[in-house]
Design a protein around this motif. Sequence first.
Motif, mmCIF file in Angstrom:
data_model
loop_
_atom_site.group_PDB
_atom_site.id
_atom_site.type_symbol
_atom_site.label_atom_id
_atom_site.label_comp_id
_atom_site.label_asym_id
_atom_site.label_seq_id
_atom_site.Cartn_x
_atom_site.Cartn_y
_atom_site.Cartn_z
ATOM 1 N N ASP A 193 57.678 30.624 46.474
ATOM 2 C CA ASP A 193 57.186 30.912 45.130
ATOM 3 C C ASP A 193 56.016 31.876 45.224
ATOM 4 O OD1 ASP A 193 58.725 29.182 43.352
ATOM 5 O OD2 ASP A 193 57.892 27.580 44.572
ATOM 6 N N ASN A 194 55.768 32.548 44.129
ATOM 7 C CA ASN A 194 54.613 33.429 44.087
ATOM 8 C C ASN A 194 53.402 32.626 43.654
ATOM 9 O OD1 ASN A 194 55.778 35.852 44.936
ATOM 10 N ND2 ASN A 194 56.788 36.046 42.960
ATOM 11 N N VAL A 195 52.649 32.189 44.648
ATOM 12 C CA VAL A 195 51.473 31.355 44.353
ATOM 13 C C VAL A 195 50.233 32.254 44.326
ATOM 14 C CG1 VAL A 195 50.138 29.335 45.041
ATOM 15 C CG2 VAL A 195 52.592 29.413 45.522
ATOM 16 N N VAL A 196 49.487 32.149 43.231
ATOM 17 C CA VAL A 196 48.332 33.027 43.010
ATOM 18 C C VAL A 196 47.103 32.161 42.734
ATOM 19 C CG1 VAL A 196 47.371 34.854 41.536
ATOM 20 C CG2 VAL A 196 49.856 34.762 41.947
ATOM 21 N N ALA A 197 46.066 32.299 43.570
ATOM 22 C CA ALA A 197 44.813 31.573 43.310
ATOM 23 C C ALA A 197 43.891 32.489 42.519
ATOM 24 C CB ALA A 197 44.153 31.186 44.622
ATOM 25 N N ILE A 198 43.105 31.896 41.626
ATOM 26 C CA ILE A 198 42.125 32.677 40.869
ATOM 27 C C ILE A 198 40.780 32.122 41.274
ATOM 28 C CG2 ILE A 198 41.365 33.305 38.546
ATOM 29 C CD1 ILE A 198 44.532 32.730 37.981
ATOM 30 N N SER A 199 40.025 32.930 41.985
ATOM 31 C CA SER A 199 38.886 32.354 42.685
ATOM 32 C C SER A 199 37.688 33.282 42.764
ATOM 33 C CB SER A 199 39.353 31.993 44.104
ATOM 34 O OG SER A 199 38.573 30.990 44.640
ATOM 35 N N ALA B 104 35.253 34.208 34.286
ATOM 36 C CA ALA B 104 36.565 34.235 33.598
ATOM 37 C C ALA B 104 37.740 33.804 34.482
ATOM 38 C CB ALA B 104 36.848 35.591 32.948
ATOM 39 N N LYS B 105 37.482 32.941 35.457
ATOM 40 C CA LYS B 105 38.586 32.415 36.277
ATOM 41 C C LYS B 105 39.566 31.639 35.382
ATOM 42 C CE LYS B 105 35.639 30.243 39.059
ATOM 43 N NZ LYS B 105 34.356 30.863 38.740
ATOM 44 N N THR B 106 39.029 30.669 34.628
ATOM 45 C CA THR B 106 39.895 29.827 33.810
ATOM 46 C C THR B 106 40.568 30.641 32.707
ATOM 47 O OG1 THR B 106 38.447 27.969 34.301
ATOM 48 C CG2 THR B 106 39.921 27.706 32.414
ATOM 49 N N ARG C 53 49.571 33.370 48.040
ATOM 50 C CA ARG C 53 49.928 34.666 48.585
ATOM 51 C C ARG C 53 48.930 35.732 48.101
ATOM 52 N NH1 ARG C 53 56.079 36.552 47.988
ATOM 53 N NH2 ARG C 53 56.361 34.628 49.116
ATOM 54 N N LEU C 54 48.516 35.584 46.852
ATOM 55 C CA LEU C 54 47.579 36.548 46.244
ATOM 56 C C LEU C 54 46.363 35.786 45.719
ATOM 57 C CD1 LEU C 54 47.122 39.467 44.973
ATOM 58 C CD2 LEU C 54 48.288 38.589 42.949
ATOM 59 N N VAL C 55 45.177 36.392 45.885
ATOM 60 C CA VAL C 55 43.977 35.814 45.261
ATOM 61 C C VAL C 55 43.433 36.823 44.275
ATOM 62 C CG1 VAL C 55 41.711 34.787 45.609
ATOM 63 C CG2 VAL C 55 43.345 34.816 47.479
ATOM 64 N N ILE C 56 43.354 36.423 43.022
ATOM 65 C CA ILE C 56 42.712 37.285 42.022
ATOM 66 C C ILE C 56 41.245 36.878 41.972
ATOM 67 C CG2 ILE C 56 42.626 37.917 39.584
ATOM 68 C CD1 ILE C 56 45.588 37.366 39.387
ATOM 69 N N ILE C 57 40.372 37.880 42.150
ATOM 70 C CA ILE C 57 38.926 37.610 42.124
ATOM 71 C C ILE C 57 38.366 38.185 40.827
ATOM 72 C CG2 ILE C 57 36.739 37.935 43.353
ATOM 73 C CD1 ILE C 57 38.446 38.681 45.862
ATOM 74 N N PRO C 58 38.246 37.380 39.776
ATOM 75 C CA PRO C 58 37.664 37.922 38.546
ATOM 76 C C PRO C 58 36.192 38.226 38.799
ATOM 77 C CG PRO C 58 38.747 35.805 38.150
ATOM 78 C CD PRO C 58 38.598 35.969 39.624
ATOM 79 N N SER C 59 35.751 39.355 38.259
ATOM 80 C CA SER C 59 34.370 39.740 38.519
ATOM 81 C C SER C 59 33.781 40.429 37.302
ATOM 82 C CB SER C 59 34.359 40.670 39.724
ATOM 83 O OG SER C 59 33.058 40.840 40.142
ATOM 84 N N GLN C 60 32.634 39.932 36.881
ATOM 85 C CA GLN C 60 31.980 40.541 35.719
ATOM 86 C C GLN C 60 31.247 41.798 36.160
ATOM 87 O OE1 GLN C 60 30.031 36.897 34.178
ATOM 88 N NE2 GLN C 60 29.497 38.237 32.474
#
Length: 313
Positions: free
Chosen positions: A61-67, A74-76, A199-206
């Motif tokens: 599966d395409n598992v994506v962490a937001i961290s 704005a992670k959530t 597999r992917l980590v999205i790093i939200p950043s202000q």
Amino acid sequence: MIVVCPSCLTRYDLNDRLVQEPNFIARCTKCQHVFSAYRPVRVEEIHFLDLAAAKKSDGTDNVVAISNQKGGVAKTSTCLNLGLSLAMHGKRVLLIDFDVQANLTISMGYKESISFYEAINGGGNDLGNHIVQTKYNNLWLFPSNKNMVLLNKKYFGARNFEFMLKDRLMTIRGRFDYILIDTPPSIEFFTLNALTASRLVIIPSQCDYLSTHGIDQILKLIQLIKTKTNPSISPRILITMYDKESTASKMICTKLKRLYPGLAFETLIEMDARIREAQIMSMPVLEYHQQSKAGLQYHQLAEEILGRLPETH
Ligand SMILES: Nc1ncnc2c1ncn2[C@@H]1O[C@H](COP(=O)(O)OP(=O)(O)OP(=O)(O)O)[C@@H](O)[C@H]1O
Ligand SMILES: [Mg+2]
């Protein structure tokens, strides 16, 4: 007993007999960080379904962490709105609330619910038993509750604890096109498990001047995860709460793209009061206002992700 410094992740193998208390204060001799430590359960008490497979598998599966360890970036909001956008593109999406604060669960209008804690402790092996079908087409939620704090106390530092989520995710393999994991603003049980499974980590950043500090920290952690538990992880930065009228926002955005070439998504999420209003109404912004600026930008982000992570089903 293994104790891990939450700041620099140095591991200490302590003699069990020297530590009598269930909770104690420790100081890391490497980075001098002082932290609360717990006697973890003994290694054999972690029940894995198939640890060897979890360690070997890249996941289908395409598992994506937001961290990001920085709070309030704005992670959530990203997990919720990107998740709904992917679902609106016809993908089957599971959102996992992997934060004791349970902000994602609450933002979707759920209050008292089960969590990964109950799933691990006597809730049966199949994670699917704990998944909630939301009122949105193609969108499911694995909720959180305050019991989640006990996972950190019981398992953080025990051998192979980082694989607990990945091990259980194998029970729902193939049921979703995308699994998005919302993480807390700290590095402990939850973030380390999420990064190990993704597999992917999205790093939200202000766009504020401390943002590079947060990005540097998480990139260092990802590098460590790559060598220790998950060689296939890759990070991408998502600029959030961008104010196009502000010179400071533009300057920081330019700086981020120069410092981290190729890592930032093309899509920017702009500052949009409708996100806050939608949160008050416990709904994703795209439901609250279909033409909201940030909502449309989350759609655009979904398209970028669809192009980047090919479908697996
Ligand atoms: N694009 C945006 N425009 C305006 N406000 C936003 C935007 N994105 C998020 N927010 C607001 O910023 C606040 C923090 O957002 P959010 O809870 O998603 O951050 P977080 O990184 O998950 O926080 P935490 O670290 O506490 O988990 C919330 O009040 C949210 O409504
Ligand atoms: Mg959050």
